[in-house]
Motif scaffolding. Sequence first.
Motif, short mmCIF file in Angstrom:
data_model
loop_
_atom_site.label_atom_id
_atom_site.label_comp_id
_atom_site.label_asym_id
_atom_site.label_seq_id
_atom_site.Cartn_x
_atom_site.Cartn_y
_atom_site.Cartn_z
N LEU A 125 0.67 27.81 16.03
CA LEU A 125 0.22 27.65 17.41
C LEU A 125 -1.31 27.65 17.46
CD1 LEU A 125 2.75 29.91 19.29
CD2 LEU A 125 2.23 27.55 19.88
N ILE A 126 -1.91 28.68 16.88
CA ILE A 126 -3.36 28.81 16.86
C ILE A 126 -3.86 29.35 15.53
CG2 ILE A 126 -3.44 31.17 17.80
CD1 ILE A 126 -5.72 28.26 18.88
N GLY A 127 -2.92 29.81 14.70
CA GLY A 127 -3.30 30.48 13.46
C GLY A 127 -4.06 29.63 12.47
N ASP A 128 -3.88 28.29 12.54
CA ASP A 128 -4.62 27.42 11.62
C ASP A 128 -6.09 27.30 12.01
OD1 ASP A 128 -3.63 26.08 13.93
OD2 ASP A 128 -4.13 24.15 13.03
N GLY A 133 -10.27 38.81 11.03
CA GLY A 133 -11.48 39.41 11.60
C GLY A 133 -12.00 38.73 12.84
N ASP A 134 -11.48 37.53 13.18
CA ASP A 134 -11.92 36.84 14.39
C ASP A 134 -11.43 37.56 15.64
OD1 ASP A 134 -13.22 34.82 13.06
OD2 ASP A 134 -11.60 33.35 13.24
N PHE A 135 -12.17 37.38 16.72
CA PHE A 135 -11.72 37.81 18.04
C PHE A 135 -11.21 36.58 18.80
CE2 PHE A 135 -14.27 41.48 17.05
CZ PHE A 135 -13.66 42.51 17.73
N VAL A 136 -10.06 36.70 19.41
CA VAL A 136 -9.52 35.66 20.29
C VAL A 136 -9.31 36.28 21.66
CG1 VAL A 136 -7.63 34.05 20.70
CG2 VAL A 136 -8.41 34.48 18.35
N GLN A 156 3.10 35.49 24.87
CA GLN A 156 3.61 36.37 23.82
C GLN A 156 3.48 35.73 22.44
OE1 GLN A 156 7.61 37.83 24.65
NE2 GLN A 156 7.28 37.50 26.82
N GLN A 157 3.86 34.46 22.36
CA GLN A 157 3.87 33.80 21.05
C GLN A 157 2.46 33.59 20.51
OE1 GLN A 157 6.32 30.33 21.95
NE2 GLN A 157 8.09 31.33 21.03
N VAL A 158 1.51 33.28 21.38
CA VAL A 158 0.13 33.11 20.91
C VAL A 158 -0.43 34.45 20.44
CG1 VAL A 158 -2.22 32.53 21.62
CG2 VAL A 158 -0.32 31.04 22.27
N ILE A 159 -0.17 35.52 21.18
CA ILE A 159 -0.62 36.85 20.72
C ILE A 159 -0.06 37.15 19.35
CG2 ILE A 159 -0.44 39.33 21.17
CD1 ILE A 159 -0.53 38.67 24.17
N ARG A 160 1.23 36.89 19.15
CA ARG A 160 1.85 37.15 17.85
C ARG A 160 1.19 36.33 16.75
NH1 ARG A 160 6.71 39.14 15.57
NH2 ARG A 160 6.50 38.81 13.33
N ASP A 161 0.88 35.06 17.04
CA ASP A 161 0.27 34.20 16.03
C ASP A 161 -1.14 34.68 15.67
OD1 ASP A 161 0.74 31.99 14.34
OD2 ASP A 161 -0.49 30.70 15.61
N LEU A 163 -2.16 37.83 15.81
CA LEU A 163 -1.99 39.04 14.99
C LEU A 163 -1.55 38.70 13.57
CD1 LEU A 163 -0.27 41.38 17.61
CD2 LEU A 163 -2.68 41.31 16.96
N GLU A 164 -0.70 37.68 13.43
CA GLU A 164 -0.26 37.28 12.09
C GLU A 164 -1.41 36.70 11.27
OE1 GLU A 164 3.09 34.71 12.46
OE2 GLU A 164 4.50 36.36 12.79
N SER A 165 -2.47 36.29 11.94
CA SER A 165 -3.66 35.78 11.25
C SER A 165 -4.64 36.88 10.90
CB SER A 165 -4.36 34.73 12.14
OG SER A 165 -3.48 33.69 12.48
N ASP A 166 -4.25 38.14 11.18
CA ASP A 166 -5.12 39.30 10.96
C ASP A 166 -6.38 39.22 11.81
OD1 ASP A 166 -3.41 40.53 9.11
OD2 ASP A 166 -4.21 39.31 7.47
#
Length: 350
Positions: A125-128, A133-136, A156-161, A163-166
């Motif tokens: 979704l956005i992880g790529d 360490g980035d702030f979104v 919800q799904q964007v927040i999860r993505d 977080l999965e990107s650290d």
Amino acid sequence: IIDTPGIDDTGSLGESRVRQTRKVLNKADIAVLVMEAASPCATTAEQELLALFKAKKIPYIIAWNKSDLAATAPPFPRPQNPAAATAPLSAQNEIAISALTGEGIPELKELIARSVRSDEMKHRLIGDMVSAGDFVVLVVPIDSAAPKGRLILPQQQVIRDVLESDATAVVVKEHELKDTLRDLGKKPRIVITDSQAFEKVSADTPPDVPLTSFSIIFARYKGDLAQSANGVRALDDIKDGDRILICEGCTHHRQCDDIGTVKLPRWIRAHTGAEPKFDFTSGGDFPGGIEGYKLIVHCGACMLNEREMKYRLAQAADAEVPMTNYGILIAHVHGILDRATAPFAAALRS
């Protein structure tokens, strides 16, 4: 899993069932056609289905049922019709089963799992676009249209993505954005907003910070961002009486200021200075006979799978009807479309 009626039903009710069965194929990741192992050849209806699977590029499995009754019959009878021959069978997508004895059922489940190749996760979704360490910063309005006690699925799904990107997700309401960006101490990688707040969020987000919306993210994720971005240009030519179709992929309780039926028509009228005619659909149904529309505006499709969304886009393209997306249209009417789609320049060129 959708258990459809057959396509050999007759009468008015049967015709309705056949239409529903064909519609299911527009969102199916894989089809399982159940045929009788003891039958000498495929029926006309089964031949039609095999041809449809091929035309719609749907992976399929033939499950030869009643194998317990077919001990003396050929294990895999072949269709005797040229239409079915165009959809070749192989041992890799055939299996003998018995609903009565349970024979082959576990193997059928395994075969389904091995056969499905989903393109839905071909990109994030956005992880790529986000690194560790980035702030979104996510702008989530809490108003009368927001569901009580929860966030909507795209948020919800964007927040999860994220977080999965650290990376770190900072969630704010629209009136908190300006102070948050000032106090954050680090420039965010991107600001993502609910499309309805685009105008204020764009004004409060510095020009050097990328900006987009949840709806536009889903247009790239499940649809064709370039087609949607090009389709919105038709809005500038809308005249009195032109027909516009507004589609939502889910059903929900409509508020007094509903985005699909109230806000979008209001923004369209203000932008065009015209009085077009609006039609509305919601849920899993996409209407036929769309050739008379000047523009189709679709939601982000969080409740539809990628195959269904791309089918709808293809239907619009075949009918030569421009089709766009809620977020893209809202960005366009507020004069910020180039900024809102800039983070996805590669998708716009595809």
